[in-house]
Motif scaffolding. Sequence first.
Motif, mmCIF file in Angstrom:
data_model
loop_
_atom_site.group_PDB
_atom_site.id
_atom_site.type_symbol
_atom_site.label_atom_id
_atom_site.label_comp_id
_atom_site.label_asym_id
_atom_site.label_seq_id
_atom_site.Cartn_x
_atom_site.Cartn_y
_atom_site.Cartn_z
ATOM 1 N N ASN A 72 -17.659 -15.001 30.240
ATOM 2 C CA ASN A 72 -18.096 -14.016 32.135
ATOM 3 C C ASN A 72 -18.219 -15.309 32.968
ATOM 4 O O ASN A 72 -18.503 -16.195 32.837
ATOM 5 N N ILE A 73 -18.071 -14.229 34.051
ATOM 6 C CA ILE A 73 -18.170 -15.326 35.386
ATOM 7 C C ILE A 73 -18.998 -14.709 36.076
ATOM 8 O O ILE A 73 -19.672 -13.912 36.059
ATOM 9 N N TRP A 74 -20.288 -16.155 37.069
ATOM 10 C CA TRP A 74 -21.604 -15.973 37.320
ATOM 11 C C TRP A 74 -20.707 -16.462 38.977
ATOM 12 O O TRP A 74 -20.997 -17.573 38.972
ATOM 13 N N THR A 75 -21.354 -15.152 39.683
ATOM 14 C CA THR A 75 -20.879 -15.935 40.826
ATOM 15 C C THR A 75 -21.705 -15.284 42.476
ATOM 16 O O THR A 75 -22.737 -14.578 42.378
ATOM 17 N N SER A 76 -21.719 -16.567 43.154
ATOM 18 C CA SER A 76 -22.551 -15.578 44.662
ATOM 19 C C SER A 76 -22.140 -14.093 45.384
ATOM 20 O O SER A 76 -21.124 -14.303 44.868
ATOM 21 N N ALA A 77 -23.379 -13.878 45.857
ATOM 22 C CA ALA A 77 -23.228 -13.001 46.354
ATOM 23 C C ALA A 77 -24.307 -12.382 47.546
ATOM 24 O O ALA A 77 -25.401 -13.846 47.716
ATOM 25 N N GLY A 78 -24.653 -11.534 48.101
ATOM 26 C CA GLY A 78 -25.565 -11.475 49.346
ATOM 27 C C GLY A 78 -26.577 -11.435 48.537
ATOM 28 O O GLY A 78 -27.655 -11.704 49.695
ATOM 29 N N ASP A 79 -26.999 -10.750 47.184
ATOM 30 C CA ASP A 79 -28.268 -9.981 47.165
ATOM 31 C C ASP A 79 -28.750 -11.905 45.773
ATOM 32 O O ASP A 79 -29.558 -11.256 44.656
ATOM 33 N N GLY A 80 -27.884 -12.288 46.178
ATOM 34 C CA GLY A 80 -27.951 -13.088 44.805
ATOM 35 C C GLY A 80 -27.058 -13.385 43.592
ATOM 36 O O GLY A 80 -26.197 -13.873 44.477
ATOM 37 N N VAL A 81 -26.662 -13.739 42.100
ATOM 38 C CA VAL A 81 -26.227 -14.184 42.284
ATOM 39 C C VAL A 81 -25.339 -12.957 40.541
ATOM 40 O O VAL A 81 -26.228 -12.028 40.521
ATOM 41 N N ARG A 105 -18.601 -19.838 38.014
ATOM 42 C CA ARG A 105 -18.728 -20.801 37.179
ATOM 43 C C ARG A 105 -18.546 -19.454 36.635
ATOM 44 O O ARG A 105 -19.336 -18.613 36.416
ATOM 45 N N LEU A 106 -18.020 -19.859 34.959
ATOM 46 C CA LEU A 106 -18.294 -19.388 33.985
ATOM 47 C C LEU A 106 -18.778 -19.709 32.797
ATOM 48 O O LEU A 106 -19.102 -20.887 32.464
ATOM 49 N N ASP A 107 -19.428 -19.108 32.367
ATOM 50 C CA ASP A 107 -20.251 -19.761 30.593
ATOM 51 C C ASP A 107 -19.007 -19.515 29.614
ATOM 52 O O ASP A 107 -17.766 -19.428 29.452
ATOM 53 N N ASP A 108 -19.936 -20.161 28.549
ATOM 54 C CA ASP A 108 -18.836 -20.617 27.088
ATOM 55 C C ASP A 108 -18.449 -19.136 26.772
ATOM 56 O O ASP A 108 -17.372 -19.006 25.092
ATOM 57 N N MET A 149 -3.603 -16.009 50.074
ATOM 58 C CA MET A 149 -4.568 -15.831 49.998
ATOM 59 C C MET A 149 -5.280 -16.421 52.118
ATOM 60 O O MET A 149 -4.831 -16.569 52.469
ATOM 61 N N GLU A 150 -6.562 -15.073 52.280
ATOM 62 C CA GLU A 150 -6.413 -15.145 53.721
ATOM 63 C C GLU A 150 -7.542 -16.666 54.178
ATOM 64 O O GLU A 150 -7.029 -17.474 55.456
ATOM 65 N N ARG A 151 -8.022 -16.421 52.691
ATOM 66 C CA ARG A 151 -9.452 -17.559 53.072
ATOM 67 C C ARG A 151 -9.532 -18.109 51.832
ATOM 68 O O ARG A 151 -11.049 -17.526 51.139
ATOM 69 N N PRO A 152 -9.205 -18.956 51.154
ATOM 70 C CA PRO A 152 -9.047 -19.224 49.904
ATOM 71 C C PRO A 152 -10.368 -20.024 49.241
ATOM 72 O O PRO A 152 -10.412 -20.757 50.325
ATOM 73 N N ASN A 153 -11.425 -19.612 48.092
ATOM 74 C CA ASN A 153 -12.985 -19.867 48.741
ATOM 75 C C ASN A 153 -13.023 -21.013 47.044
ATOM 76 O O ASN A 153 -12.102 -21.951 46.638
ATOM 77 N N GLY A 154 -14.394 -20.310 46.722
ATOM 78 C CA GLY A 154 -14.720 -21.042 45.343
ATOM 79 C C GLY A 154 -12.924 -20.337 44.240
ATOM 80 O O GLY A 154 -12.703 -19.978 43.994
ATOM 81 N N LEU A 155 -13.004 -21.916 43.082
ATOM 82 C CA LEU A 155 -12.852 -21.735 42.159
ATOM 83 C C LEU A 155 -12.450 -22.015 40.760
ATOM 84 O O LEU A 155 -14.057 -22.865 41.201
ATOM 85 N N ALA A 156 -12.266 -21.257 39.760
ATOM 86 C CA ALA A 156 -12.828 -21.947 38.505
ATOM 87 C C ALA A 156 -12.081 -21.183 37.515
ATOM 88 O O ALA A 156 -11.001 -20.284 37.149
ATOM 89 N N PHE A 157 -11.242 -22.002 36.706
ATOM 90 C CA PHE A 157 -11.143 -21.798 34.790
ATOM 91 C C PHE A 157 -11.367 -21.169 34.123
ATOM 92 O O PHE A 157 -12.284 -20.877 33.812
ATOM 93 N N SER A 158 -10.837 -20.354 33.401
ATOM 94 C CA SER A 158 -12.069 -19.587 32.300
ATOM 95 C C SER A 158 -11.656 -20.383 31.128
ATOM 96 O O SER A 158 -11.094 -21.977 31.217
ATOM 97 N N PRO A 159 -12.468 -20.677 30.298
ATOM 98 C CA PRO A 159 -12.948 -21.765 29.521
ATOM 99 C C PRO A 159 -11.473 -22.410 28.444
ATOM 100 O O PRO A 159 -11.999 -23.427 28.523
ATOM 101 N N ASP A 160 -10.474 -21.512 28.554
ATOM 102 C CA ASP A 160 -8.829 -22.623 27.322
ATOM 103 C C ASP A 160 -8.257 -22.375 28.217
ATOM 104 O O ASP A 160 -7.154 -23.024 28.279
ATOM 105 N N GLU A 161 -8.667 -22.332 30.184
ATOM 106 C CA GLU A 161 -7.892 -22.769 31.309
ATOM 107 C C GLU A 161 -6.290 -21.637 31.549
ATOM 108 O O GLU A 161 -5.530 -22.086 31.501
ATOM 109 N N SER A 162 -6.217 -20.856 30.584
ATOM 110 C CA SER A 162 -4.873 -19.848 30.648
ATOM 111 C C SER A 162 -5.273 -18.815 32.203
ATOM 112 O O SER A 162 -4.158 -18.453 31.994
ATOM 113 N N LYS A 163 -6.492 -18.916 32.448
ATOM 114 C CA LYS A 163 -6.257 -18.455 34.127
ATOM 115 C C LYS A 163 -7.331 -19.120 34.938
ATOM 116 O O LYS A 163 -7.914 -19.790 34.687
ATOM 117 N N LEU A 164 -6.589 -19.110 35.983
ATOM 118 C CA LEU A 164 -8.007 -19.265 37.248
ATOM 119 C C LEU A 164 -8.073 -18.080 38.156
ATOM 120 O O LEU A 164 -6.879 -17.119 38.393
#
Length: 309
Positions: free
Chosen positions: A243-252, A237-240, A176-191
């Motif tokens: 779904n992924i809720w991520t930062s962006a230039g115009d909001g979330v 971050r992920l909800d239960d 990766m060029e600039r790894p930044n935010g990270l989060a697991f899926s609820p069951d931790e099977s994915k990052l």
Amino acid sequence: MSLPDSPFQHLDPRFRRMVIDTAQLDCLHTGNRWSEGPVWLAATQELIWSDIPNNRLMRWSEGAGAGVFRQPSNFNNGNTLDREGRIVGCLHGGRAVVRTEHDGSITTLASHWQGKRLNSPNDVVVKSDGSIWFTDPDYGINSDYEGYSAQTEIDACNVYRVDGNTGEMSIVAADMERPNGLAFSPDESKLYIADTGLTHREGGPHHIRVFDVVDGVRLRGGEVFATISPGLADGFRLDDRGNIWTSAGDGVHCYAPDGALLGKILVPEVVSNVVFGGPRGNRLFITATTSVYAVYLAVNGAARPRNAR
């Protein structure tokens, strides 16, 4: 600044079941230089976040309002909680990942790779087995604004895992060029890991990649899950429901597990990061440039599984 009459922009019918259209976007605090790294402390019912250029950690709670939690913070950036409710943070200034113990003392969890100093750890998550996973781009050593200007010793921006029992450290992603935010899926099977290389190179990545977690200790795959526009997936971050809720230039921006962009929460400043909190975990706290915002949702933050492998 003026807040929108309704902060929600619907792009998919599924989004209507995830938000409360009458909910308002609340500005909880303003006056920071660059707000980042929000973490919710359930034990004390308060939000902690980083104001990186001002070299401080801030706090907010209902009724008490906002104040300084720690200053100086050694240019602390991303934060999370471990299984014992202790804050694990990324220090740009210290070029390390540290843990704040219950008595307030600081324990260093990672500072070097093969004898060389890390760049400037950026964001961190703790898996249910106690292992610590963090990204290490060079934002904190690029200048004296969010850390201390220095040359990289590693000549790479990697993602690392630290074993929670032995302290053994390994690279889990090195492409990766600039790894930044990270989060697991609820069951931790994915990052999910963001790459924000666009900050350093025109045409660079501004996307989130998704990896399979193999045997709980390594990653496989890494295809692009979503490309963020405008802006970057600085933190998310992920909800239960996954779904992924991520930062962006115009909001979330909210993405379904299938990669579809469901909708947006419009925020009047560039968003850096988010975290679910509140007594029921259904309030999304948003760090955005100079301010911190919050909005109630119809979903709850993902709870980590216990002893997942």
